[in-house]
Design an enzyme around this catalytic site. Sequence first.
Site, PDB file in Angstrom:
ATOM      1  N   LYS A 209       0.834  -1.191   0.000  1.00 46.60           N
ATOM      2  CA  LYS A 209       0.000   0.000   0.000  1.00 46.60           C
ATOM      3  C   LYS A 209       0.878   1.253   0.000  1.00 46.60           C
ATOM      4  O   LYS A 209       0.671   2.178  -0.764  1.00 46.60           O
ATOM      5  CB  LYS A 209      -0.910  -0.044   1.224  1.00 46.60           C
ATOM      6  N   GLU A 215      10.484  -4.854   4.263  1.00 46.97           N
ATOM      7  CA  GLU A 215      10.508  -6.262   3.835  1.00 46.97           C
ATOM      8  C   GLU A 215      10.168  -6.387   2.349  1.00 46.97           C
ATOM      9  O   GLU A 215      10.871  -7.066   1.582  1.00 46.97           O
ATOM     10  CB  GLU A 215       9.485  -7.081   4.638  1.00 46.97           C
ATOM     11  N   GLY A 269      -4.816  -1.995   5.339  1.00 44.71           N
ATOM     12  CA  GLY A 269      -3.989  -3.117   4.888  1.00 44.71           C
ATOM     13  C   GLY A 269      -4.615  -4.473   5.195  1.00 44.71           C
ATOM     14  O   GLY A 269      -4.708  -5.351   4.335  1.00 44.71           O
ATOM     15  N   ARG A 270      -5.076  -4.648   6.433  1.00 38.59           N
ATOM     16  CA  ARG A 270      -5.587  -5.969   6.839  1.00 38.59           C
ATOM     17  C   ARG A 270      -6.998  -6.239   6.323  1.00 38.59           C
ATOM     18  O   ARG A 270      -7.555  -7.304   6.591  1.00 38.59           O
ATOM     19  CB  ARG A 270      -5.512  -6.115   8.356  1.00 38.59           C
ATOM     20  N   GLU A 355      -4.225  -6.610  15.271  1.00 38.70           N
ATOM     21  CA  GLU A 355      -3.729  -5.296  14.843  1.00 38.70           C
ATOM     22  C   GLU A 355      -4.851  -4.262  14.979  1.00 38.70           C
ATOM     23  O   GLU A 355      -4.601  -3.087  15.235  1.00 38.70           O
ATOM     24  CB  GLU A 355      -3.216  -5.357  13.391  1.00 38.70           C
ATOM     25  N   HIS A 386      -5.044 -33.264  18.254  1.00 34.76           N
ATOM     26  CA  HIS A 386      -3.887 -34.060  18.684  1.00 34.76           C
ATOM     27  C   HIS A 386      -2.733 -33.164  19.118  1.00 34.76           C
ATOM     28  O   HIS A 386      -1.613 -33.628  19.288  1.00 34.76           O
ATOM     29  CB  HIS A 386      -3.433 -34.973  17.553  1.00 34.76           C
ATOM     30  N   LYS A 506       9.766  -0.812  14.117  1.00 32.53           N
ATOM     31  CA  LYS A 506      10.282  -0.530  12.763  1.00 32.53           C
ATOM     32  C   LYS A 506      11.311   0.593  12.821  1.00 32.53           C
ATOM     33  O   LYS A 506      12.366   0.533  12.197  1.00 32.53           O
ATOM     34  CB  LYS A 506       9.140  -0.059  11.841  1.00 32.53           C
TER      35      LYS A 506
END
Length: 539
Positions: A209, A215, A269-270, A355, A386, A506
């Site tokens: 965005k 990254e 973003g999410r 977030e 399990h 960051k």
Amino acid sequence: MALPSVNPTKTASWKRLEHHFTEAQYLKMKDLFAQDAERANKFTIKWDDFYVDFSKNRITEETFKYLLELADDVKLKEAIESQFSGEKINKTEGRAVLHTALRAPESAVVMVDGENVIPEIYKVKHKIEGFTNEVVNGDRKGYTGKPFTDVVNIGIGGSDLGPAMVVDALQFYKNQLTTHFVSNVDGDHVNEVIKKLNPETTLFVVVSKTFTTQETISNANTIKSWFLKSANEEDIAKHFVAVSTNLDAVSKFGIDTSNIFPMWDWVGGRFSLWSAVGLSISLAVGYNNYASLLEGAHKMDVHFKNEDFKKNIPVVLGLISIWYNNFFDAESEAVIAYSQYLNQFATYLQQGIMESNGKSVDRNGSPIDYQTGTLIWGEPGTNSQHAFFQLIHQGTKLIPADFIGFVESLHGNQDHQDKLTSNFLAQTEALLNGKTKEQVVAEGTSEAIVPFKIFEGNKPTNTIFIKKLTPESLGKLIAMYEHKIFVQGVIWNIFSYDQFGVELGKQLASKILKEFSGEAENEHDNSTFNLLNYYRQNS
Ligand code: F6P
């Protein structure tokens, strides 16, 4: 109009809930079922292809009534209206919150700053459709004239988790293209993906965005350098496309402006997989399936916006979660999908939920003295049975859980489907009823072992039973959780759509990075100082 700001703990309904809780905390669901043959029907919502049973919760009709009153007291209806109509409810960032507009029909009108955003949304959708068809049909080719075989989505957070989860979930509907995801700045990630690729037949979708995320830009640069070992600069235009709001930065990176798929600042973003961030989904399953995903989400939007709160799935799930989080002090919730296809679903929800609602300051800027965002975790059933179910059944913590299952399988092997579904149903029944001492003794268990085999039961679950996993039902399911996030954010009186909490780390990382290259020396606490030196001396 801003979102109404109401301290939930000061409302009359909250006081009623507090008072009610002094007795309700001792409720035994088993007794509640025994007392009311209609309980399951009363606490079930049947909507479209969704069957949502929330009767296995520590609630009575009185609890439910007070929770619904809480929704009214915090003015949830007005808040929903504000969100859908494009008001700038993300006040701390001065933005509207309009992932719902991305899946609205072309005839809809949603105004932001005096402009209807729907035509622009559809312009981009048509571009996604055209591009998808060209790539999938093999009409768009790589620099040596071969059709594309692989697509790599380069992004992180919301620019990765949504598309990655959906592409995995809709594997059954996939076409011949192989989709890869590169997100972590750990070079192992990009390195391992590159090993599988042929530069001549790979399409790279850089999704960011902001187009400033460390990254994503690092991974995109590494991939570009690798690509240029076999191709020329002018070939980049054929192999790299971008999804971003930052068109200048994309151009500077070297991506042809005709290969940019825009998005808007009113898409968080999410919540962005419904925008061009979902390009890799469209490429993986074809545009029609992608459009069905959006259509499903839109159906859930209409349900959320118009349905009475009593029968409103996201509202009810949000309220029940508040009941456990704020009254029972439950810290986490598990999401257990009985579908291997939903392997990444809990991971995806973690960003959406944590977030958004991991906040400790209210909408007036004051510190909060009640609990907000829940911890979310989960793995598909039956594998999770399990792994960590022991703790849910017999541990000391209260862990409300959502069980998601599908009536029809996609594989068509009824034997597997019956076994899966029997587990799906058995687990919520076991969590509800537990196993008494008498039952354990009746099984012939030796006296010394009896205490260890008792199951207390009374563990709350919601069952979300869906007809079949399709692009449309997945769209509904994702939107259901998005709206639950919103409901809870409104009740907790927090801003759910900023994420300042991810910034500090960051900033410090970029300062430390400069120290590695000798460009800066910073002050650190002793622990960080020693660790940093240890790295410098040994790397
Ligand atoms: O983790 C913080 C965050 O801003 C997320 O909200 C977002 O999804 C992610 O980083 C990626 O951001 P971008 O799409 O700008 O690269």
